[in-house]
Design a protein around this motif. Structure first.
Motif, PDB file in Angstrom:
ATOM      1  N   THR A 163     -52.476  27.067  27.068  1.00 13.81           N
ATOM      2  CA  THR A 163     -51.978  25.717  27.292  1.00 13.81           C
ATOM      3  C   THR A 163     -52.432  25.245  28.654  1.00 13.81           C
ATOM      4  O   THR A 163     -52.133  25.892  29.659  1.00 13.81           O
ATOM      5  N   PRO A 164     -53.186  24.137  28.737  1.00 18.20           N
ATOM      6  CA  PRO A 164     -53.608  23.637  30.046  1.00 18.20           C
ATOM      7  C   PRO A 164     -52.415  23.265  30.894  1.00 18.20           C
ATOM      8  O   PRO A 164     -51.341  22.936  30.394  1.00 18.20           O
ATOM      9  N   ALA A 165     -52.637  23.307  32.236  1.00 17.95           N
ATOM     10  CA  ALA A 165     -51.560  22.961  33.164  1.00 17.95           C
ATOM     11  C   ALA A 165     -51.116  21.529  32.956  1.00 17.95           C
ATOM     12  O   ALA A 165     -51.927  20.619  32.825  1.00 17.95           O
ATOM     13  N   GLY A 166     -49.807  21.326  32.951  1.00 25.23           N
ATOM     14  CA  GLY A 166     -49.253  19.984  32.819  1.00 25.23           C
ATOM     15  C   GLY A 166     -49.176  19.486  31.397  1.00 25.23           C
ATOM     16  O   GLY A 166     -48.716  18.364  31.168  1.00 25.23           O
ATOM     17  N   THR A 167     -49.612  20.247  30.409  1.00 30.83           N
ATOM     18  CA  THR A 167     -49.574  19.826  29.008  1.00 30.83           C
ATOM     19  C   THR A 167     -48.387  20.485  28.329  1.00 30.83           C
ATOM     20  O   THR A 167     -48.284  21.707  28.315  1.00 30.83           O
ATOM     21  N   PRO A 168     -47.443  19.686  27.749  1.00 33.18           N
ATOM     22  CA  PRO A 168     -46.290  20.298  27.078  1.00 33.18           C
ATOM     23  C   PRO A 168     -46.733  21.042  25.829  1.00 33.18           C
ATOM     24  O   PRO A 168     -47.680  20.652  25.148  1.00 33.18           O
ATOM     25  N   ALA A 169     -46.034  22.139  25.554  1.00 36.73           N
ATOM     26  CA  ALA A 169     -46.347  22.928  24.361  1.00 36.73           C
ATOM     27  C   ALA A 169     -46.009  22.134  23.117  1.00 36.73           C
ATOM     28  O   ALA A 169     -44.973  21.468  23.046  1.00 36.73           O
ATOM     29  N   PRO A 170     -46.906  22.130  22.137  1.00 38.35           N
ATOM     30  CA  PRO A 170     -46.639  21.371  20.912  1.00 38.35           C
ATOM     31  C   PRO A 170     -45.457  21.955  20.158  1.00 38.35           C
ATOM     32  O   PRO A 170     -45.297  23.174  20.075  1.00 38.35           O
ATOM     33  N   SER A 171     -44.610  21.069  19.612  1.00 37.56           N
ATOM     34  CA  SER A 171     -43.444  21.524  18.845  1.00 37.56           C
ATOM     35  C   SER A 171     -43.836  21.682  17.387  1.00 37.56           C
ATOM     36  O   SER A 171     -44.515  20.828  16.809  1.00 37.56           O
ATOM     37  N   ALA A 172     -43.425  22.800  16.796  1.00 38.23           N
ATOM     38  CA  ALA A 172     -43.752  23.070  15.398  1.00 38.23           C
ATOM     39  C   ALA A 172     -42.914  22.196  14.479  1.00 38.23           C
ATOM     40  O   ALA A 172     -41.725  21.967  14.724  1.00 38.23           O
ATOM     41  N   THR A 173     -43.528  21.667  13.408  1.00 29.47           N
ATOM     42  CA  THR A 173     -42.808  20.856  12.433  1.00 29.47           C
ATOM     43  C   THR A 173     -41.910  21.761  11.603  1.00 29.47           C
ATOM     44  O   THR A 173     -42.385  22.730  11.001  1.00 29.47           O
ATOM     45  N   PRO A 174     -40.596  21.486  11.560  1.00 29.45           N
ATOM     46  CA  PRO A 174     -39.688  22.371  10.808  1.00 29.45           C
ATOM     47  C   PRO A 174     -39.986  22.326   9.319  1.00 29.45           C
ATOM     48  O   PRO A 174     -40.226  21.263   8.754  1.00 29.45           O
ATOM     49  N   THR A 175     -39.988  23.465   8.694  1.00 31.09           N
ATOM     50  CA  THR A 175     -40.209  23.556   7.255  1.00 31.09           C
ATOM     51  C   THR A 175     -38.911  23.258   6.520  1.00 31.09           C
ATOM     52  O   THR A 175     -37.872  23.814   6.856  1.00 31.09           O
ATOM     53  N   PRO A 176     -38.958  22.340   5.522  1.00 36.41           N
ATOM     54  CA  PRO A 176     -37.719  22.048   4.775  1.00 36.41           C
ATOM     55  C   PRO A 176     -37.149  23.321   4.167  1.00 36.41           C
ATOM     56  O   PRO A 176     -37.900  24.183   3.690  1.00 36.41           O
ATOM     57  N   PRO A 177     -35.834  23.472   4.170  1.00 34.71           N
ATOM     58  CA  PRO A 177     -35.231  24.708   3.645  1.00 34.71           C
ATOM     59  C   PRO A 177     -35.398  24.820   2.129  1.00 34.71           C
ATOM     60  O   PRO A 177     -35.363  23.817   1.413  1.00 34.71           O
ATOM     61  N   GLU A 178     -35.582  26.029   1.663  1.00 34.32           N
ATOM     62  CA  GLU A 178     -35.636  26.324   0.234  1.00 34.32           C
ATOM     63  C   GLU A 178     -34.256  26.816  -0.202  1.00 34.32           C
ATOM     64  O   GLU A 178     -33.814  27.893   0.192  1.00 34.32           O
ATOM     65  N   LEU A 179     -33.570  26.013  -1.007  1.00 33.85           N
ATOM     66  CA  LEU A 179     -32.212  26.383  -1.414  1.00 33.85           C
ATOM     67  C   LEU A 179     -32.234  27.508  -2.442  1.00 33.85           C
ATOM     68  O   LEU A 179     -31.318  28.330  -2.492  1.00 33.85           O
ATOM     69  N   GLY A 180     -33.260  27.542  -3.280  1.00 37.33           N
ATOM     70  CA  GLY A 180     -33.402  28.641  -4.232  1.00 37.33           C
ATOM     71  C   GLY A 180     -32.443  28.568  -5.407  1.00 37.33           C
ATOM     72  O   GLY A 180     -31.613  27.658  -5.534  1.00 37.33           O
TER      73      GLY A 180
ATOM     74  N   LEU B 265     -51.184  14.008  -5.185  1.00 39.46           N
ATOM     75  CA  LEU B 265     -52.201  14.528  -4.267  1.00 39.46           C
ATOM     76  C   LEU B 265     -51.905  15.972  -3.900  1.00 39.46           C
ATOM     77  O   LEU B 265     -50.744  16.348  -3.718  1.00 39.46           O
ATOM     78  N   PRO B 266     -52.944  16.795  -3.779  1.00 41.19           N
ATOM     79  CA  PRO B 266     -52.738  18.190  -3.350  1.00 41.19           C
ATOM     80  C   PRO B 266     -52.135  18.245  -1.955  1.00 41.19           C
ATOM     81  O   PRO B 266     -52.361  17.361  -1.125  1.00 41.19           O
ATOM     82  N   GLY B 267     -51.368  19.279  -1.728  1.00 49.56           N
ATOM     83  CA  GLY B 267     -50.741  19.459  -0.414  1.00 49.56           C
ATOM     84  C   GLY B 267     -49.311  18.982  -0.354  1.00 49.56           C
ATOM     85  O   GLY B 267     -48.546  19.389   0.518  1.00 49.56           O
ATOM     86  N   GLY B 268     -48.919  18.125  -1.279  1.00 49.07           N
ATOM     87  CA  GLY B 268     -47.538  17.647  -1.280  1.00 49.07           C
ATOM     88  C   GLY B 268     -46.608  18.658  -1.922  1.00 49.07           C
ATOM     89  O   GLY B 268     -46.917  19.221  -2.972  1.00 49.07           O
ATOM     90  N   VAL B 269     -45.466  18.902  -1.297  1.00 50.34           N
ATOM     91  CA  VAL B 269     -44.474  19.839  -1.825  1.00 50.34           C
ATOM     92  C   VAL B 269     -43.132  19.109  -1.924  1.00 50.34           C
ATOM     93  O   VAL B 269     -42.565  18.712  -0.909  1.00 50.34           O
ATOM     94  N   PRO B 270     -42.613  18.893  -3.135  1.00 52.23           N
ATOM     95  CA  PRO B 270     -41.316  18.219  -3.273  1.00 52.23           C
ATOM     96  C   PRO B 270     -40.215  18.994  -2.562  1.00 52.23           C
ATOM     97  O   PRO B 270     -40.191  20.226  -2.566  1.00 52.23           O
ATOM     98  N   SER B 271     -39.302  18.269  -1.955  1.00 51.90           N
ATOM     99  CA  SER B 271     -38.213  18.890  -1.211  1.00 51.90           C
ATOM    100  C   SER B 271     -37.238  19.593  -2.152  1.00 51.90           C
ATOM    101  O   SER B 271     -36.792  19.025  -3.155  1.00 51.90           O
ATOM    102  N   SER B 272     -36.888  20.831  -1.789  1.00 48.66           N
ATOM    103  CA  SER B 272     -35.903  21.578  -2.575  1.00 48.66           C
ATOM    104  C   SER B 272     -34.536  20.917  -2.479  1.00 48.66           C
ATOM    105  O   SER B 272     -33.843  20.746  -3.491  1.00 48.66           O
TER     106      SER B 272
END
Length: 294
Positions: A200-217, A267-274
């Motif tokens: 991480t370059p100096a002065g650059t905030p660390a990128p925040s990870a996108t939370p994965t929607p929970p799988e209720l199962g 479209l490919p890549g889309g995942v319906p929310s559980s």
């Protein structure tokens, strides 16, 4: 002498005959009591609560159908009416098994909905009632879904360690290595400016990870009819878009209800929310329970 003896014997014979007749008829005429041991006829259980089934295509109100199955903007008014009217399943006995299906397709996704009703009847109610037979049918479907039967909840003793229910995965506990002073950031690489971290370059905030929607199962549900469970299935990832199918099965008295709801993005890549898919199917199931209770 002989005539006097006969006159004395006859009254005694007549009296004895009368007494014997009275003893033999003491129980009275028309008695149907069976003196044999175990001769009582078993009492058959009364018929189940439900004697018929509602029309499945009319069991879901149009407002809910529109929320679960958005129609394409290009459809005419007549086509919309046909979409929300549904298509009834073939049935050879409308009082025993009926169902209805709906399909809505837009440029973004395809949604499918089906509702099925099965009224269970015990052909030997002396052995089991309609409700008992329906419970057996429901238990078989629960087993086919590879879900454990619900265990009655108990109040744990304070300080006692509880074991996870069969078929469930316990939540991971804290990592001892992470808790023992591993919170310091990684050392910057050689030659990196002061104040920077690795990668991480100096002065650059660390990128925040996108939370994965929970799988209720898949799991057993509480508070829905007499007993209920949900199956949540996501198709395998590949070149095509992943589809999610949520299936809710519940029993109310001697009727088994099945709600199946599928969402497939275009479209490919889309995942319906559980969570969203299960929530919409669960709301419909609750509405059907209320309909049967009316």
């Amino acid at each position: 002498m002989q005539r006097n003896a006969v006159r004395q014997v006859l009254p005694g014979i007549l009296m004895l005959t009368a007494l014997m007749a009275g003893c033999s008829g003491g129980t009275g005429a028309g008695t149907t009591t069976d003196s044999k041991a175990g001769g009582a006829t078993p009492v058959a259980a009364p018929p189940g609560k439900y004697r018929s089934l509602p029309s499945p295509c009319k069991a879901v109100d149009v407002k809910r159908l529109k929320a679960m199955l958005p129609a394409a903007a290009t459809l005419t008014s007549e086509q919309r009416d046909q979409l929300y009217a549904g298509s009834a399943d073939t049935s050879y006995d409308g009082d025993r098994r009926v169902g209805c299906r709906w399909k809505a397709q837009t440029p973004e996704e395809t949604r499918l909905l089906s509702v099925g009703f099965e009224r269970v009847v015990s052909y030997d109610r002396a052995a089991s009632s309609d409700d008992d037979k329906a419970k057996q049918v429901y238990d078989r479907r629960l087993t086919d879904a590879h879900l454990p039967a619900p265990v009655p909840s108990t109040n744990p003793t304070p300080g006692a360690t509880t074991s996870p229910a069969p078929g469930t995965t316990p939540a991971p506990g804290p990592d001892p290595a992470a808790a023992a002073g591993s919170t310091a950031p990684p050392a910057p690489p050689a030659g990196a400016p002061a104040g920077s971290t690795a990668g991480t370059p100096a002065g650059t905030p660390a990128p925040s990870a996108t939370p994965t929607p929970p799988e209720l199962g898949s799991r057993v549900l509480e508070g829905l009819g007499d007993a209920a469970f949900v199956e949540d299935r996501l198709s395998a990832a590949g070149s095509a878009a992943q589809s999610r199918t949520v299936r809710i099965v519940f029993r109310t008295a001697n009727v088994i209800v099945t709600v199946e709801y599928s969402v497939q993005p275009a479209l490919p890549g889309g995942v319906p929310s559980s969570a969203e898919t299960q929530d919409e199917a669960h709301q419909l199931a609750e509405a059907l329970v209320e309909r049967f209770n009316d």
